[in-house]
Design a protein around this motif. Structure first.
Motif, PDB file in Angstrom:
ATOM      1  N   PHE A 142      81.366-107.255  70.455  1.00  0.00           N
ATOM      2  CA  PHE A 142      81.236-108.525  71.168  1.00  0.00           C
ATOM      3  C   PHE A 142      80.663-109.598  70.257  1.00  0.00           C
ATOM      4  O   PHE A 142      79.692-109.364  69.526  1.00  0.00           O
ATOM      5  CB  PHE A 142      80.339-108.357  72.392  1.00  0.00           C
ATOM      6  N   SER A 143      81.236-110.787  70.298  1.00  0.00           N
ATOM      7  CA  SER A 143      80.764-111.910  69.504  1.00  0.00           C
ATOM      8  C   SER A 143      80.072-112.919  70.417  1.00  0.00           C
ATOM      9  O   SER A 143      80.638-113.354  71.421  1.00  0.00           O
ATOM     10  CB  SER A 143      81.934-112.586  68.786  1.00  0.00           C
ATOM     11  N   TRP A 144      78.867-113.307  70.053  1.00  0.00           N
ATOM     12  CA  TRP A 144      78.114-114.281  70.838  1.00  0.00           C
ATOM     13  C   TRP A 144      78.465-115.710  70.455  1.00  0.00           C
ATOM     14  O   TRP A 144      77.903-116.654  70.986  1.00  0.00           O
ATOM     15  CB  TRP A 144      76.616-114.055  70.642  1.00  0.00           C
ATOM     16  N   GLY A 145      79.394-115.899  69.559  1.00  0.00           N
ATOM     17  CA  GLY A 145      79.763-117.237  69.104  1.00  0.00           C
ATOM     18  C   GLY A 145      80.021-117.241  67.609  1.00  0.00           C
ATOM     19  O   GLY A 145      79.774-116.239  66.924  1.00  0.00           O
ATOM     20  N   ALA A 146      80.513-118.371  67.115  1.00  0.00           N
ATOM     21  CA  ALA A 146      80.858-118.497  65.688  1.00  0.00           C
ATOM     22  C   ALA A 146      81.715-117.312  65.255  1.00  0.00           C
ATOM     23  O   ALA A 146      81.495-116.721  64.194  1.00  0.00           O
ATOM     24  CB  ALA A 146      79.601-118.599  64.837  1.00  0.00           C
ATOM     25  N   THR A 147      82.705-116.986  66.093  1.00  0.00           N
ATOM     26  CA  THR A 147      83.504-115.789  65.847  1.00  0.00           C
ATOM     27  C   THR A 147      84.277-115.879  64.534  1.00  0.00           C
ATOM     28  O   THR A 147      84.417-114.879  63.817  1.00  0.00           O
ATOM     29  CB  THR A 147      84.480-115.558  67.018  1.00  0.00           C
ATOM     30  N   GLU A 148      84.762-117.063  64.190  1.00  0.00           N
ATOM     31  CA  GLU A 148      85.522-117.212  62.946  1.00  0.00           C
ATOM     32  C   GLU A 148      84.696-116.764  61.738  1.00  0.00           C
ATOM     33  O   GLU A 148      85.224-116.187  60.787  1.00  0.00           O
ATOM     34  CB  GLU A 148      85.962-118.668  62.764  1.00  0.00           C
ATOM     35  N   ASP A 157      87.214-107.331  60.260  1.00  0.00           N
ATOM     36  CA  ASP A 157      88.492-107.423  59.547  1.00  0.00           C
ATOM     37  C   ASP A 157      89.424-108.433  60.218  1.00  0.00           C
ATOM     38  O   ASP A 157      90.329-108.979  59.577  1.00  0.00           O
ATOM     39  CB  ASP A 157      89.167-106.054  59.519  1.00  0.00           C
ATOM     40  N   ALA A 158      89.185-108.661  61.532  1.00  0.00           N
ATOM     41  CA  ALA A 158      90.007-109.605  62.289  1.00  0.00           C
ATOM     42  C   ALA A 158      89.204-110.088  63.483  1.00  0.00           C
ATOM     43  O   ALA A 158      88.206-109.471  63.879  1.00  0.00           O
ATOM     44  CB  ALA A 158      91.303-108.942  62.749  1.00  0.00           C
ATOM     45  N   ILE A 159      89.632-111.190  64.043  1.00  0.00           N
ATOM     46  CA  ILE A 159      88.989-111.708  65.248  1.00  0.00           C
ATOM     47  C   ILE A 159      90.048-111.960  66.316  1.00  0.00           C
ATOM     48  O   ILE A 159      91.230-112.148  66.001  1.00  0.00           O
ATOM     49  CB  ILE A 159      88.218-113.017  64.981  1.00  0.00           C
ATOM     50  N   VAL A 160      89.625-111.941  67.566  1.00  0.00           N
ATOM     51  CA  VAL A 160      90.445-112.407  68.677  1.00  0.00           C
ATOM     52  C   VAL A 160      89.726-113.631  69.227  1.00  0.00           C
ATOM     53  O   VAL A 160      88.594-113.537  69.705  1.00  0.00           O
ATOM     54  CB  VAL A 160      90.605-111.316  69.761  1.00  0.00           C
ATOM     55  N   GLU A 161      90.369-114.790  69.122  1.00  0.00           N
ATOM     56  CA  GLU A 161      89.697-116.047  69.448  1.00  0.00           C
ATOM     57  C   GLU A 161      90.642-116.957  70.217  1.00  0.00           C
ATOM     58  O   GLU A 161      91.865-116.866  70.092  1.00  0.00           O
ATOM     59  CB  GLU A 161      89.231-116.730  68.155  1.00  0.00           C
ATOM     60  N   VAL A 162      90.045-117.853  71.004  1.00  0.00           N
ATOM     61  CA  VAL A 162      90.827-118.794  71.797  1.00  0.00           C
ATOM     62  C   VAL A 162      91.098-120.053  70.986  1.00  0.00           C
ATOM     63  O   VAL A 162      90.254-120.490  70.196  1.00  0.00           O
ATOM     64  CB  VAL A 162      90.101-119.134  73.115  1.00  0.00           C
ATOM     65  N   THR A 163      92.279-120.633  71.150  1.00  0.00           N
ATOM     66  CA  THR A 163      92.649-121.832  70.402  1.00  0.00           C
ATOM     67  C   THR A 163      93.689-122.634  71.171  1.00  0.00           C
ATOM     68  O   THR A 163      94.381-122.105  72.041  1.00  0.00           O
ATOM     69  CB  THR A 163      93.210-121.452  69.013  1.00  0.00           C
ATOM     70  N   GLU A 164      93.795-123.901  70.829  1.00  0.00           N
ATOM     71  CA  GLU A 164      94.870-124.749  71.348  1.00  0.00           C
ATOM     72  C   GLU A 164      95.798-125.158  70.208  1.00  0.00           C
ATOM     73  O   GLU A 164      97.014-125.052  70.323  1.00  0.00           O
ATOM     74  CB  GLU A 164      94.307-125.991  72.041  1.00  0.00           C
ATOM     75  N   THR A 165      95.206-125.615  69.119  1.00  0.00           N
ATOM     76  CA  THR A 165      96.008-126.134  68.003  1.00  0.00           C
ATOM     77  C   THR A 165      95.899-125.284  66.741  1.00  0.00           C
ATOM     78  O   THR A 165      96.599-125.563  65.762  1.00  0.00           O
ATOM     79  CB  THR A 165      95.547-127.568  67.660  1.00  0.00           C
ATOM     80  N   GLU A 166      95.005-124.307  66.730  1.00  0.00           N
ATOM     81  CA  GLU A 166      94.731-123.455  65.565  1.00  0.00           C
ATOM     82  C   GLU A 166      94.024-124.207  64.444  1.00  0.00           C
ATOM     83  O   GLU A 166      93.810-123.649  63.365  1.00  0.00           O
ATOM     84  CB  GLU A 166      96.015-122.801  65.016  1.00  0.00           C
ATOM     85  N   SER A 167      93.622-125.443  64.678  1.00  0.00           N
ATOM     86  CA  SER A 167      93.010-126.236  63.604  1.00  0.00           C
ATOM     87  C   SER A 167      91.675-125.640  63.161  1.00  0.00           C
ATOM     88  O   SER A 167      91.386-125.601  61.955  1.00  0.00           O
ATOM     89  CB  SER A 167      92.821-127.688  64.056  1.00  0.00           C
ATOM     90  N   THR A 168      90.857-125.182  64.109  1.00  0.00           N
ATOM     91  CA  THR A 168      89.564-124.590  63.745  1.00  0.00           C
ATOM     92  C   THR A 168      89.762-123.281  62.986  1.00  0.00           C
ATOM     93  O   THR A 168      89.045-122.989  62.019  1.00  0.00           O
ATOM     94  CB  THR A 168      88.710-124.345  65.008  1.00  0.00           C
ATOM     95  N   ILE A 169      90.736-122.503  63.429  1.00  0.00           N
ATOM     96  CA  ILE A 169      91.027-121.237  62.753  1.00  0.00           C
ATOM     97  C   ILE A 169      91.466-121.492  61.308  1.00  0.00           C
ATOM     98  O   ILE A 169      90.977-120.852  60.369  1.00  0.00           O
ATOM     99  CB  ILE A 169      92.100-120.458  63.528  1.00  0.00           C
TER     100      ILE A 169
END
Length: 290
Positions: A142-148, A157-169
């Protein structure tokens, strides 16, 4: 007196939700450091809570209904009913996406290559179900934040994260290798509450007005006067949800023409209407389209 208990999401959806309710006819007033805002409806009581927890409160009956994301209802595996899907104009017209991302310099290019790897995410249960369905054994934390940052620093090795534009990723030097799911804003309700005729009627009325307010986003009304000999030309220019409303002016060879159009069409259309003989052109905003 009967009372419907409604959950308002805290965080990124909070302001947009309150604005949507205002446009729908309800004024919600936030109180400083108080999770129970005032609302100008004696038949409603409001509570502010995190979207991640909303479906649990609705399922338990602590709330009769609430607004949250589809992702968190699935994450909690909550037994609630989705009453309406809401496309928020103040947030995004597109659904959010949960994606699997890896560092840009990683050799991993497919989901299958994550077998035995470490995954960091806030959406633990949905992620675990996905990899179980793929028959892959992964270590999910579990990630409490700043998952990237977990992937960038080598903690995952990988993350599962929410995005709209992928710009933050992309800004963190990560690349997406798979889309896990799409999510959108939903109004959910407790099943026992929906079995109550009064509460069901209250929720249905709320949905109608909320959807009406969302339907009115970026749509405006146009009204104008047109001489009889120019009416056909003007009408041919008008887009409309249905057909324009036309009424003859009292004892005049003139007509009042009214229509509803998309906001982005106005800047090109109004000059054309004026050149074609329309006069007294009025543009007005709409609160609801039902």
């Amino acid at each position: 007196m009967s009372l419907l208990k409604l959950g308002i999401p805290k965080g990124s959806l909070e302001k947009a939700t309150i604005e949507l309710f205002a446009k729908s006819g309800w004024q919600i007033k936030l109180m400083s450091r108080n999770y129970f805002p005032e609302i100008d409806d004696d038949e409603l009581s409001c509570s502010i809570c995190r979207p991640q927890e909303m479906s649990r409160y609705v399922e338990s009956g602590m709330l009769d209904a609430g607004i949250t994301g589809k992702d968190w209802t699935l994450e909690n595996d909550s037994d609630v009913e989705v009453v309406a899907n809401l496309v928020y104009s103040k947030v995004s017209k597109k659904p959010t996406r949960w994606v699997i991302a890896v560092p840009g310099n990683s050799d991993i290019t497919s989901v299958e290559q994550l077998d035995g790897k470490r995954i960091s995410t806030e959406l633990v249960n949905v992620t675990r179900r996905f990899f179980d369905q793929q028959g892959l054994n992964v270590d999910i934390s579990f990630s409490w934040g700043a998952t990237e940052a977990k992937a960038v620093s080598g903690l995952a090795d990988a993350i599962v994260e929410v995005t709209e534009t992928e710009s933050t990723i992309r800004a963190h030097g990560l690349r997406v290798i798979h889309e896990l799911m799409e999510s959108n804003v939903q109004l959910i309700a407790n099943k026992s509450a929906l079995a109550d005729p009064w509460k069901r009627d209250k929720i249905d009325s709320m949905v109608m007005l909320l959807q009406g307010a969302l339907n009115a986003d970026r749509i405006v009304g146009l009204k104008m006067n047109v001489a009889a000999d120019k009416l056909d030309t003007v009408i041919s220019l008008l887009p409309s949800l249905n057909a324009p409303t036309i009424a003859q002016l009292y004892k005049q060879e003139w007509f009042s023409v009214e229509t509803v159009i998309s906001e982005h069409q106005v800047r090109d259309l109004v000059p054309q209407l004026k050149k074609s003989g329309a006069e007294g052109i009025i543009e007005y905003t709409l609160n609801k389209v039902i």
